[in-house]
Design a protein around this motif. Structure first.
Motif, PDB file in Angstrom:
ATOM      1  N   HIS A   1       1.813  -4.810 -44.666  1.00 24.78           N
ATOM      2  CA  HIS A   1       0.617  -5.006 -43.849  1.00 24.78           C
ATOM      3  C   HIS A   1       0.737  -4.356 -42.473  1.00 24.78           C
ATOM      4  CE1 HIS A   1      -0.902  -7.728 -46.862  1.00 24.78           C
ATOM      5  NE2 HIS A   1       0.169  -8.502 -46.752  1.00 24.78           N
ATOM      6  N   LYS A   2       1.847  -3.691 -42.220  1.00 22.12           N
ATOM      7  CA  LYS A   2       2.030  -3.049 -40.921  1.00 22.12           C
ATOM      8  C   LYS A   2       0.885  -2.081 -40.635  1.00 22.12           C
ATOM      9  CE  LYS A   2       5.331  -0.312 -38.200  1.00 22.12           C
ATOM     10  NZ  LYS A   2       6.693   0.282 -38.151  1.00 22.12           N
ATOM     11  N   GLY A   3       0.260  -2.253 -39.478  1.00 17.43           N
ATOM     12  CA  GLY A   3      -0.872  -1.401 -39.108  1.00 17.43           C
ATOM     13  C   GLY A   3      -2.190  -1.821 -39.724  1.00 17.43           C
ATOM     14  N   LYS A   4      -2.168  -2.890 -40.542  1.00 16.84           N
ATOM     15  CA  LYS A   4      -3.378  -3.293 -41.272  1.00 16.84           C
ATOM     16  C   LYS A   4      -3.648  -4.793 -41.157  1.00 16.84           C
ATOM     17  CE  LYS A   4      -1.618  -1.445 -44.983  1.00 16.84           C
ATOM     18  NZ  LYS A   4      -1.424  -0.961 -46.380  1.00 16.84           N
ATOM     19  N   TRP A   5      -3.231  -5.395 -40.059  1.00 15.56           N
ATOM     20  CA  TRP A   5      -3.399  -6.844 -39.938  1.00 15.56           C
ATOM     21  C   TRP A   5      -4.852  -7.260 -39.775  1.00 15.56           C
ATOM     22  CZ3 TRP A   5      -0.006 -10.340 -41.351  1.00 15.56           C
ATOM     23  CH2 TRP A   5       1.320  -9.922 -41.504  1.00 15.56           C
ATOM     24  N   ARG A   6      -5.698  -6.365 -39.325  1.00 10.60           N
ATOM     25  CA  ARG A   6      -7.124  -6.680 -39.262  1.00 10.60           C
ATOM     26  C   ARG A   6      -7.667  -6.953 -40.665  1.00 10.60           C
ATOM     27  NH1 ARG A   6     -10.029  -2.599 -34.856  1.00 10.60           N
ATOM     28  NH2 ARG A   6      -8.898  -3.358 -33.007  1.00 10.60           N
ATOM     29  N   GLU A   7      -7.139  -6.239 -41.644  1.00 11.28           N
ATOM     30  CA  GLU A   7      -7.575  -6.452 -43.027  1.00 11.28           C
ATOM     31  C   GLU A   7      -7.105  -7.808 -43.545  1.00 11.28           C
ATOM     32  OE1 GLU A   7      -6.238  -3.190 -45.394  1.00 11.28           O
ATOM     33  OE2 GLU A   7      -7.044  -1.679 -44.019  1.00 11.28           O
ATOM     34  N   VAL A   8      -5.916  -8.226 -43.134  1.00  6.29           N
ATOM     35  CA  VAL A   8      -5.379  -9.514 -43.578  1.00  6.29           C
ATOM     36  C   VAL A   8      -6.279 -10.658 -43.110  1.00  6.29           C
ATOM     37  CG1 VAL A   8      -3.455 -11.141 -43.362  1.00  6.29           C
ATOM     38  CG2 VAL A   8      -3.006  -8.693 -43.650  1.00  6.29           C
ATOM     39  N   PHE A   9      -6.697 -10.600 -41.834  1.00  2.00           N
ATOM     40  CA  PHE A   9      -7.518 -11.669 -41.277  1.00  2.00           C
ATOM     41  C   PHE A   9      -9.015 -11.429 -41.468  1.00  2.00           C
ATOM     42  CE2 PHE A   9      -3.566 -12.394 -38.899  1.00  2.00           C
ATOM     43  CZ  PHE A   9      -3.464 -13.772 -38.991  1.00  2.00           C
ATOM     44  N   GLY A  10      -9.385 -10.201 -41.790  1.00  3.52           N
ATOM     45  CA  GLY A  10     -10.795  -9.891 -41.997  1.00  3.52           C
ATOM     46  C   GLY A  10     -11.595  -9.811 -40.723  1.00  3.52           C
ATOM     47  N   ASN A  11     -10.918  -9.546 -39.594  1.00  3.58           N
ATOM     48  CA  ASN A  11     -11.607  -9.404 -38.317  1.00  3.58           C
ATOM     49  C   ASN A  11     -10.708  -8.637 -37.353  1.00  3.58           C
ATOM     50  OD1 ASN A  11      -9.853 -11.313 -36.775  1.00  3.58           O
ATOM     51  ND2 ASN A  11     -10.786 -12.847 -38.123  1.00  3.58           N
ATOM     52  N   SER A  12     -11.220  -8.363 -36.161  1.00  2.00           N
ATOM     53  CA  SER A  12     -10.455  -7.619 -35.167  1.00  2.00           C
ATOM     54  C   SER A  12     -10.070  -8.499 -33.973  1.00  2.00           C
ATOM     55  CB  SER A  12     -11.258  -6.409 -34.682  1.00  2.00           C
ATOM     56  OG  SER A  12     -12.513  -6.819 -34.158  1.00  2.00           O
ATOM     57  N   ASN A  13     -10.003  -9.801 -34.191  1.00  2.00           N
ATOM     58  CA  ASN A  13      -9.608 -10.714 -33.128  1.00  2.00           C
ATOM     59  C   ASN A  13      -8.158 -10.460 -32.715  1.00  2.00           C
ATOM     60  OD1 ASN A  13     -12.106 -11.951 -33.241  1.00  2.00           O
ATOM     61  ND2 ASN A  13     -11.433 -13.610 -34.565  1.00  2.00           N
ATOM     62  N   PRO A  14      -7.799 -10.809 -31.485  1.00  2.00           N
ATOM     63  CA  PRO A  14      -6.408 -10.628 -31.052  1.00  2.00           C
ATOM     64  C   PRO A  14      -5.452 -11.461 -31.892  1.00  2.00           C
ATOM     65  CG  PRO A  14      -7.653 -11.941 -29.463  1.00  2.00           C
ATOM     66  CD  PRO A  14      -8.642 -11.376 -30.422  1.00  2.00           C
ATOM     67  N   ILE A  15      -4.205 -10.977 -31.970  1.00  3.81           N
ATOM     68  CA  ILE A  15      -3.175 -11.654 -32.753  1.00  3.81           C
ATOM     69  C   ILE A  15      -2.086 -12.173 -31.820  1.00  3.81           C
ATOM     70  CG2 ILE A  15      -1.346 -11.355 -34.474  1.00  3.81           C
ATOM     71  CD1 ILE A  15      -3.111  -9.292 -35.852  1.00  3.81           C
ATOM     72  N   TYR A  16      -1.821 -13.465 -31.899  1.00  3.72           N
ATOM     73  CA  TYR A  16      -0.728 -14.096 -31.159  1.00  3.72           C
ATOM     74  C   TYR A  16       0.306 -14.578 -32.166  1.00  3.72           C
ATOM     75  CZ  TYR A  16      -4.005 -14.532 -27.165  1.00  3.72           C
ATOM     76  OH  TYR A  16      -4.889 -14.297 -26.142  1.00  3.72           O
ATOM     77  N   ILE A  17       1.569 -14.289 -31.910  1.00  9.28           N
ATOM     78  CA  ILE A  17       2.620 -14.754 -32.811  1.00  9.28           C
ATOM     79  C   ILE A  17       3.538 -15.735 -32.088  1.00  9.28           C
ATOM     80  CG2 ILE A  17       2.540 -12.590 -34.104  1.00  9.28           C
ATOM     81  CD1 ILE A  17       5.268 -11.865 -32.863  1.00  9.28           C
ATOM     82  N   GLU A  18       4.074 -16.671 -32.855  1.00  8.78           N
ATOM     83  CA  GLU A  18       5.099 -17.574 -32.341  1.00  8.78           C
ATOM     84  C   GLU A  18       6.386 -17.269 -33.081  1.00  8.78           C
ATOM     85  OE1 GLU A  18       6.054 -22.311 -31.578  1.00  8.78           O
ATOM     86  OE2 GLU A  18       4.714 -21.740 -33.212  1.00  8.78           O
ATOM     87  N   VAL A  19       7.399 -16.855 -32.354  1.00  5.94           N
ATOM     88  CA  VAL A  19       8.697 -16.544 -32.943  1.00  5.94           C
ATOM     89  C   VAL A  19       9.558 -17.800 -32.903  1.00  5.94           C
ATOM     90  CG1 VAL A  19      10.750 -15.099 -32.812  1.00  5.94           C
ATOM     91  CG2 VAL A  19       8.512 -14.130 -32.226  1.00  5.94           C
TER      92      VAL A  19
END
Length: 212
Positions: free
Chosen positions: A27-45
């Motif tokens: 999914h690298k470079g294609k996370w908008r497709e995973v969520f189905g939108n262009s909202n910002p992505i926040y990750i918790e490590v």
């Protein structure tokens, strides 16, 4: 962190691919497709049992969240929370943070949360701290210019070493609290550890920093 082994956990994660991302490198470079939108992505490590990331996703429906946890027997509890909540803006990844560059392109992640990370107090283990310079370099590679890291801990030693590491890396500290729960900070969402330590009267430290 002592983790009680759950031999069934790996199969349970595989049973819910709609929540737990399988083969995230695809999914690298294609996370908008995973969520189905262009909202910002926040990750918790180091998402642990998932309370923080789940409550954040509830509170911010216009942000996509990804909880990242290396321990299978821990993240399976986060999965249970997600199944119960059915949040469309939250996914989980059972991977090691050292490989984040394999999963995200430059600028695909808008913010990184680090909550109550393992302090690795011995000097010889400093490189394992999630605020060590090698990890900061990884975050810089997946965040946009001026991307942010938000960090919380109850461990004074880890907080002090993190302040030094972040400053030496050239990041700009935009918020520092030496006693979060007795500050005027608004909108704090506690983790399981945070509630436990706070109830004991322990001080909670927090910082925000951005790359320049």
């Amino acid at each position: 962190m002592r983790v009680r082994h759950k031999p069934w956990a790996e199969e349970r994660l595989k049973d819910f691919p709609q929540y737990v991302i399988q083969q995230p490198e695809s999914h690298k470079g294609k996370w908008r497709e995973v969520f189905g939108n262009s909202n910002p992505i926040y990750i918790e490590v180091g998402t642990g049992k998932g309370r923080f990331i789940t409550e954040m996703a509830k509170a911010h429906p216009n942000v996509n969240f990804i909880g990242i946890e290396v321990f299978t027997s821990v993240i399976v509890t986060a999965l249970d929370l997600l199944i119960e909540s059915e949040l469309p803006n939250l996914k989980l990844m059972n991977v090691d943070a050292v490989n984040l560059r394999d999963y995200f392109d430059k600028g695909e992640v808008n913010r990184v949360y680090l909550n109550f990370s393992d302090p690795w107090p011995k000097k010889r283990h400093a490189k394992r701290r999630l605020t060590y310079k090698t990890f900061l370099s990884i975050y810089e590679d997946i965040l946009p210019k001026q991307g942010e890291i938000h960090f919380k801990t109850d461990n004074q030693g880890l907080f002090e070493s993190s302040l030094m590491s972040i400053s030496e890396y050239g990041m700009l500290l935009t918020f520092v609290s030496l006693d979060l729960h007795n500050s005027d900070f608004e909108g704090n969402i506690m983790t399981e550890y945070e509630e436990k330590f706070s109830n004991k009267g322990d001080r909670i430290y927090r910082l925000e920093a951005r790359f320049q």
